[in-house]
Design an enzyme around this catalytic site. Structure first.
Site, PDB file in Angstrom:
ATOM      1  N   ASP A 187      -2.907   5.870  -8.669  1.00 44.62           N
ATOM      2  CA  ASP A 187      -2.378   6.573  -9.844  1.00 44.62           C
ATOM      3  C   ASP A 187      -3.027   7.957  -9.965  1.00 44.62           C
ATOM      4  O   ASP A 187      -2.621   8.776 -10.785  1.00 44.62           O
ATOM      5  CB  ASP A 187      -2.524   5.732 -11.123  1.00 44.62           C
ATOM      6  CG  ASP A 187      -3.961   5.388 -11.447  1.00 44.62           C
ATOM      7  OD1 ASP A 187      -4.869   5.746 -10.666  1.00 44.62           O
ATOM      8  OD2 ASP A 187      -4.190   4.752 -12.502  1.00 44.62           O
ATOM      9  N   ASP A 244      -0.996   1.222  -6.854  1.00 41.38           N
ATOM     10  CA  ASP A 244      -1.791   1.133  -8.077  1.00 41.38           C
ATOM     11  C   ASP A 244      -0.890   0.786  -9.256  1.00 41.38           C
ATOM     12  O   ASP A 244       0.158   1.420  -9.439  1.00 41.38           O
ATOM     13  CB  ASP A 244      -2.409   2.516  -8.355  1.00 41.38           C
ATOM     14  CG  ASP A 244      -3.895   2.457  -8.564  1.00 41.38           C
ATOM     15  OD1 ASP A 244      -4.450   1.349  -8.710  1.00 41.38           O
ATOM     16  OD2 ASP A 244      -4.513   3.539  -8.582  1.00 41.38           O
ATOM     17  N   LYS A 299      -2.949  -2.900  -6.837  1.00 36.57           N
ATOM     18  CA  LYS A 299      -4.340  -2.763  -7.274  1.00 36.57           C
ATOM     19  C   LYS A 299      -4.346  -2.609  -8.791  1.00 36.57           C
ATOM     20  O   LYS A 299      -3.455  -1.962  -9.345  1.00 36.57           O
ATOM     21  CB  LYS A 299      -4.999  -1.542  -6.617  1.00 36.57           C
ATOM     22  CG  LYS A 299      -6.412  -1.258  -7.151  1.00 36.57           C
ATOM     23  CD  LYS A 299      -7.147  -0.221  -6.322  1.00 36.57           C
ATOM     24  CE  LYS A 299      -6.895   1.210  -6.729  1.00 36.57           C
ATOM     25  NZ  LYS A 299      -7.219   1.538  -8.128  1.00 36.57           N
ATOM     26  N   GLU A 320      -7.134  -1.963 -12.279  1.00 31.92           N
ATOM     27  CA  GLU A 320      -8.482  -1.657 -12.752  1.00 31.92           C
ATOM     28  C   GLU A 320      -8.911  -2.666 -13.811  1.00 31.92           C
ATOM     29  O   GLU A 320      -8.104  -3.032 -14.674  1.00 31.92           O
ATOM     30  CB  GLU A 320      -8.508  -0.251 -13.387  1.00 31.92           C
ATOM     31  CG  GLU A 320      -8.208   0.865 -12.434  1.00 31.92           C
ATOM     32  CD  GLU A 320      -8.255   2.243 -13.104  1.00 31.92           C
ATOM     33  OE1 GLU A 320      -8.649   2.343 -14.290  1.00 31.92           O
ATOM     34  OE2 GLU A 320      -7.895   3.220 -12.430  1.00 31.92           O
ATOM     35  N   GLU A 371     -15.890   1.919  -7.821  1.00 27.80           N
ATOM     36  CA  GLU A 371     -15.865   3.375  -8.032  1.00 27.80           C
ATOM     37  C   GLU A 371     -17.104   3.795  -8.828  1.00 27.80           C
ATOM     38  O   GLU A 371     -17.360   3.288  -9.926  1.00 27.80           O
ATOM     39  CB  GLU A 371     -14.583   3.795  -8.779  1.00 27.80           C
ATOM     40  CG  GLU A 371     -14.536   5.302  -9.008  1.00 27.80           C
ATOM     41  CD  GLU A 371     -13.158   5.854  -9.369  1.00 27.80           C
ATOM     42  OE1 GLU A 371     -12.162   5.112  -9.305  1.00 27.80           O
ATOM     43  OE2 GLU A 371     -13.108   7.058  -9.710  1.00 27.80           O
TER      44      GLU A 371
HETATM   45  O1  KIV Z   1      -5.953   6.189  -7.989  1.00 28.79           O
HETATM   46  C1  KIV Z   1      -6.774   6.250  -7.052  1.00 28.79           C
HETATM   47  O2  KIV Z   1      -6.708   7.124  -6.195  1.00 28.79           O
HETATM   48  C2  KIV Z   1      -7.816   5.238  -6.997  1.00 28.79           C
HETATM   49  C3  KIV Z   1      -8.900   5.451  -5.991  1.00 28.79           C
HETATM   50  C4  KIV Z   1      -9.807   6.496  -6.498  1.00 28.79           C
HETATM   51  C5  KIV Z   1      -9.601   4.204  -5.672  1.00 28.79           C
HETATM   52  O3  KIV Z   1      -7.806   4.317  -7.742  1.00 28.79           O
END
Ligand code: KIV
Length: 278
Positions: A47, A86, A116, A118, A185
């Site tokens: 994202d 993401d 993915k 968070e 991160e």
């Molecule tokens: O959105 C992104 O690029 C990420 C990476 C920094 C892991 O989540």
């Protein structure tokens, strides 16, 4: 080079054999092709694309439709790398049902391999629900940019004992919930090393030191295409912005001077035929 499609089993095997896993972000078709040709193991449609490709101030405003648009373009450019999309802010937080529905769109509509999301222990049930639906999930803990306000800004996480304990627990809970991989991160490198050793699933670091099982960076940071700021953990391997700006300036100069297009760029027709028309 003809590579086979990268699988979760191969990523797992790399951890066991202590071979590093490579991950970079991509948000469009030509970049995806370059990363795939370079042999990158996993491509993340982050994202972060909301900022570096779409120009938002943060990752918070990015929508499902925008993430799907970028993910589809990336998936079309990939032959071998494992593609992870993401899940954007508020596409998985409201309920596990909504999370499963949105995760499925990245697989069915965009052709990605995994998603993915968070969040720490509080998202273990969400990970479990998506995995139960048959969709692989990569977790992401430490600095979680979508909720940076809750963390009082973009700060390194887990620096004190309480914060470190929370991250250790989160990593365990997310692994137990079925995540196949986990991104760390901005956490202290010694903590990342300890958690990496304790987990069975591969860990991917960004600002988490070299002892993670792999590394990820934002593509625009590595090639110098994002000029607003460069994070401490990023390494710029080339500065493309001035190179591209020079090429574009040269094009402008040539068009204005009438030297482009040249004779080699034009199409011809019979002059007599043309003269008959005018
Ligand atoms: O959105 C992104 O690029 C990420 C990476 C920094 C892991 O989540």
């Amino acid at each position: 080079m003809n590579r086979k499609k990268v699988t979760i089993a191969e990523l797992q095997e790399k951890k066991q054999k202590k071979q590093k896993i490579t991950m970079l972000t991509a948000y469009d078709y030509p970049t995806a092709r370059i990363l795939d040709q370079a042999g990158i193991d996993t491509v993340l449609v982050g994202d972060s694309g909301g900022m570096v490709a779409l120009g938002y101030e943060s990752t918070v405003p990015v929508t499902m439709e925008e993430m799907l648009f970028m993910s589809k373009a990336v998936a079309r450019g990939i032959k071998s790398a494992f593609v992870i999309a993401d899940m954007p802010f508020m596409s998985y937080q409201a309920s596990d049902e909504k999370a499963v529905e949105n995760a499925a769109r990245f697989i069915k509509e965009a052709g990605c391999d995994a998603v993915k999301l968070e969040g720490g222990s509080e998202f273990a049930s969400t990970v479990r629900a998506i995995v139960r639906a048959g969709i692989p999930v990569c977790a992401h803990i430490g600095l979680t940019p979508q909720t940076a306000t809750m963390l009082s800004g973009f700060k390194v996480q887990g620096k004190d004992a309480e914060g470190a304990r929370r991250l250790i627990q989160a990593a365990k809970d997310l692994e137990e919930a079925g995540a196949f991989m986990i991104v760390f991160e901005c956490i202290p490198h010694s903590l990342a090393a300890k958690i990496t050793e304790a987990l069975k699933i591969p860990t991917i670091g960004i600002g988490a030191g070299k002892d993670c099982d792999g590394q990820v960076l934002v593509y625009h940071d590595t090639v110098g295409l994002f000029e607003r700021f460069i994070p401490k953990f990023a390494k710029q391997y080339i500065q493309l912005t001035p190179i591209i700006r020079d090429a574009v300036t040269q094009y402008k100069t040539e068009v204005e001077a009438g030297t482009f297009p040249g004779p080699e760029h034009v199409f011809t027709m019979n002059q007599e035929e043309l003269d008959k028309l005018y």
